[in-house]
Write a protein that holds these residues in place. Structure first.
Motif, PDB file in Angstrom:
ATOM      1  N   HIS A  27      -1.821 -57.266  -7.459  1.00  0.00           N
ATOM      2  CA  HIS A  27      -0.834 -58.125  -8.135  1.00  0.00           C
ATOM      3  C   HIS A  27      -0.075 -57.364  -9.221  1.00  0.00           C
ATOM      4  CE1 HIS A  27      -2.138 -61.783  -6.175  1.00  0.00           C
ATOM      5  NE2 HIS A  27      -3.387 -61.411  -6.374  1.00  0.00           N
ATOM      6  N   ALA A  28       0.967 -57.999  -9.758  1.00  0.00           N
ATOM      7  CA  ALA A  28       1.742 -57.422 -10.855  1.00  0.00           C
ATOM      8  C   ALA A  28       0.873 -57.322 -12.107  1.00  0.00           C
ATOM      9  CB  ALA A  28       2.969 -58.286 -11.141  1.00  0.00           C
ATOM     10  N   LYS A  29       1.045 -56.254 -12.862  1.00  0.00           N
ATOM     11  CA  LYS A  29       0.290 -56.039 -14.095  1.00  0.00           C
ATOM     12  C   LYS A  29       0.531 -57.194 -15.063  1.00  0.00           C
ATOM     13  CE  LYS A  29       0.227 -52.945 -18.094  1.00  0.00           C
ATOM     14  NZ  LYS A  29       0.709 -53.926 -19.061  1.00  0.00           N
ATOM     15  N   GLY A  30      -0.572 -57.786 -15.554  1.00  0.00           N
ATOM     16  CA  GLY A  30      -0.503 -58.792 -16.606  1.00  0.00           C
ATOM     17  C   GLY A  30       0.074 -60.137 -16.232  1.00  0.00           C
ATOM     18  N   ILE A  31       0.391 -60.365 -14.968  1.00  0.00           N
ATOM     19  CA  ILE A  31       1.023 -61.632 -14.580  1.00  0.00           C
ATOM     20  C   ILE A  31       0.068 -62.805 -14.803  1.00  0.00           C
ATOM     21  CG2 ILE A  31       0.389 -61.581 -12.124  1.00  0.00           C
ATOM     22  CD1 ILE A  31       3.362 -62.534 -11.609  1.00  0.00           C
ATOM     23  N   VAL A  32       0.604 -63.910 -15.290  1.00  0.00           N
ATOM     24  CA  VAL A  32      -0.147 -65.150 -15.471  1.00  0.00           C
ATOM     25  C   VAL A  32       0.591 -66.226 -14.693  1.00  0.00           C
ATOM     26  CG1 VAL A  32      -0.972 -66.890 -17.101  1.00  0.00           C
ATOM     27  CG2 VAL A  32      -0.968 -64.466 -17.765  1.00  0.00           C
ATOM     28  N   GLN A  33      -0.123 -66.871 -13.777  1.00  0.00           N
ATOM     29  CA  GLN A  33       0.464 -67.929 -12.960  1.00  0.00           C
ATOM     30  C   GLN A  33      -0.366 -69.190 -13.167  1.00  0.00           C
ATOM     31  OE1 GLN A  33      -0.205 -65.220  -9.858  1.00  0.00           O
ATOM     32  NE2 GLN A  33       1.957 -64.815  -9.482  1.00  0.00           N
ATOM     33  N   GLN A  34       0.193 -70.169 -13.858  1.00  0.00           N
ATOM     34  CA  GLN A  34      -0.548 -71.382 -14.209  1.00  0.00           C
ATOM     35  C   GLN A  34      -0.979 -72.181 -12.982  1.00  0.00           C
ATOM     36  OE1 GLN A  34      -1.497 -70.798 -17.777  1.00  0.00           O
ATOM     37  NE2 GLN A  34      -2.006 -72.816 -17.044  1.00  0.00           N
ATOM     38  N   THR A  35      -0.170 -72.134 -11.914  1.00  0.00           N
ATOM     39  CA  THR A  35      -0.461 -72.942 -10.733  1.00  0.00           C
ATOM     40  C   THR A  35      -0.329 -72.096  -9.466  1.00  0.00           C
ATOM     41  OG1 THR A  35       1.830 -73.619 -10.390  1.00  0.00           O
ATOM     42  CG2 THR A  35       0.493 -74.999 -11.879  1.00  0.00           C
TER      43      THR A  35
ATOM     44  N   TYR B 264      -4.282 -70.678 -12.845  1.00  0.00           N
ATOM     45  CA  TYR B 264      -4.646 -70.417 -11.449  1.00  0.00           C
ATOM     46  C   TYR B 264      -4.986 -68.942 -11.278  1.00  0.00           C
ATOM     47  CZ  TYR B 264      -4.059 -69.476  -6.496  1.00  0.00           C
ATOM     48  OH  TYR B 264      -4.249 -69.027  -5.206  1.00  0.00           O
ATOM     49  N   ARG B 265      -4.112 -68.063 -11.772  1.00  0.00           N
ATOM     50  CA  ARG B 265      -4.383 -66.622 -11.710  1.00  0.00           C
ATOM     51  C   ARG B 265      -3.889 -65.950 -12.978  1.00  0.00           C
ATOM     52  NH1 ARG B 265      -1.417 -64.846  -7.397  1.00  0.00           N
ATOM     53  NH2 ARG B 265      -3.067 -65.368  -5.948  1.00  0.00           N
ATOM     54  N   ARG B 266      -4.736 -65.116 -13.556  1.00  0.00           N
ATOM     55  CA  ARG B 266      -4.398 -64.345 -14.749  1.00  0.00           C
ATOM     56  C   ARG B 266      -4.887 -62.916 -14.520  1.00  0.00           C
ATOM     57  NH1 ARG B 266      -3.517 -66.186 -19.819  1.00  0.00           N
ATOM     58  NH2 ARG B 266      -4.327 -68.227 -19.182  1.00  0.00           N
ATOM     59  N   VAL B 267      -3.975 -61.958 -14.445  1.00  0.00           N
ATOM     60  CA  VAL B 267      -4.370 -60.568 -14.274  1.00  0.00           C
ATOM     61  C   VAL B 267      -4.861 -60.050 -15.617  1.00  0.00           C
ATOM     62  CG1 VAL B 267      -3.622 -58.242 -13.684  1.00  0.00           C
ATOM     63  CG2 VAL B 267      -2.811 -60.187 -12.333  1.00  0.00           C
ATOM     64  N   ALA B 268      -6.141 -59.665 -15.652  1.00  0.00           N
ATOM     65  CA  ALA B 268      -6.787 -59.252 -16.902  1.00  0.00           C
ATOM     66  C   ALA B 268      -6.720 -57.750 -17.131  1.00  0.00           C
ATOM     67  CB  ALA B 268      -8.246 -59.713 -16.906  1.00  0.00           C
ATOM     68  N   TRP B 269      -6.757 -56.966 -16.065  1.00  0.00           N
ATOM     69  CA  TRP B 269      -6.701 -55.508 -16.210  1.00  0.00           C
ATOM     70  C   TRP B 269      -6.222 -54.901 -14.909  1.00  0.00           C
ATOM     71  CZ3 TRP B 269      -9.147 -51.180 -14.030  1.00  0.00           C
ATOM     72  CH2 TRP B 269      -8.948 -49.978 -14.717  1.00  0.00           C
TER      73      TRP B 269
END
Length: 156
Positions: free
Chosen positions: A118-126, A25-30
């Motif tokens: 957003h938080a650095k590097g956070i990955v939220q699948q949903t 759903y959301r992936r912080v890339a940089w």
């Protein structure tokens, strides 16, 4: 494609490939001091969810799928715009907005927040995980970002 947020260091990656391959759903890339790049994947019939960011401008670009962008000054005063692969959406700070997937495949897009949101590097699948992280305070920008108020003045 493996994406690793290396913080405010110089970075390169194939953003179109990363966006179309992203299944979260959301992936912080940089994450930089003044802006942030996130990749998003919205399932058919789902949406980002109506929201407003005070003090944060947003640029979104669709790399796969089609949908409807909704934006306006109030949550009950929104204009709708059909969008698809190749379209961009610009959301000024303080504007209510949502993007809904109206297609049959995942809507894949990237978002640039200025300043960082957003938080650095956070990955939220949903979206449920993203909402839970925000509610619990786990999705806050790092302390080292340049924070600005609604007038564009640094607060830190």
């Amino acid at each position: 494609m493996d994406i690793h947020d290396n913080g405010p260091k110089p970075n390169t990656f194939d953003i179109e490939t990363a966006t179309t391959e992203n299944d979260a759903y959301r992936r912080v890339a940089w994450t930089g001091k003044h802006l942030q790049v996130t990749l998003m994947s919205i399932e058919p019939g789902k949406s980002i969810g109506l929201e407003v960011h005070h003090g944060t401008d947003q640029f979104l670009r669709i790399d796969q799928g089609k949908g409807v962008a909704k934006m306006g000054p109030e949550k009950d005063d929104l204009q709708e715009h059909e969008v698809e692969d190749g379209w961009s959406i610009q959301v000024p700070a303080g504007t209510w907005h949502d993007v809904e997937n109206t297609g049959a495949e995942p809507l894949r897009l990237y978002t640039i927040y200025a300043p960082t949101h957003h938080a650095k590097g956070i990955v939220q699948q949903t979206k449920d995980k993203a909402d839970a992280d925000e509610e619990a305070g786990r999705d806050e920008p790092p302390k080292w970002v340049e924070e600005v108020d609604d007038k564009g003045e640094e607060t830190a």
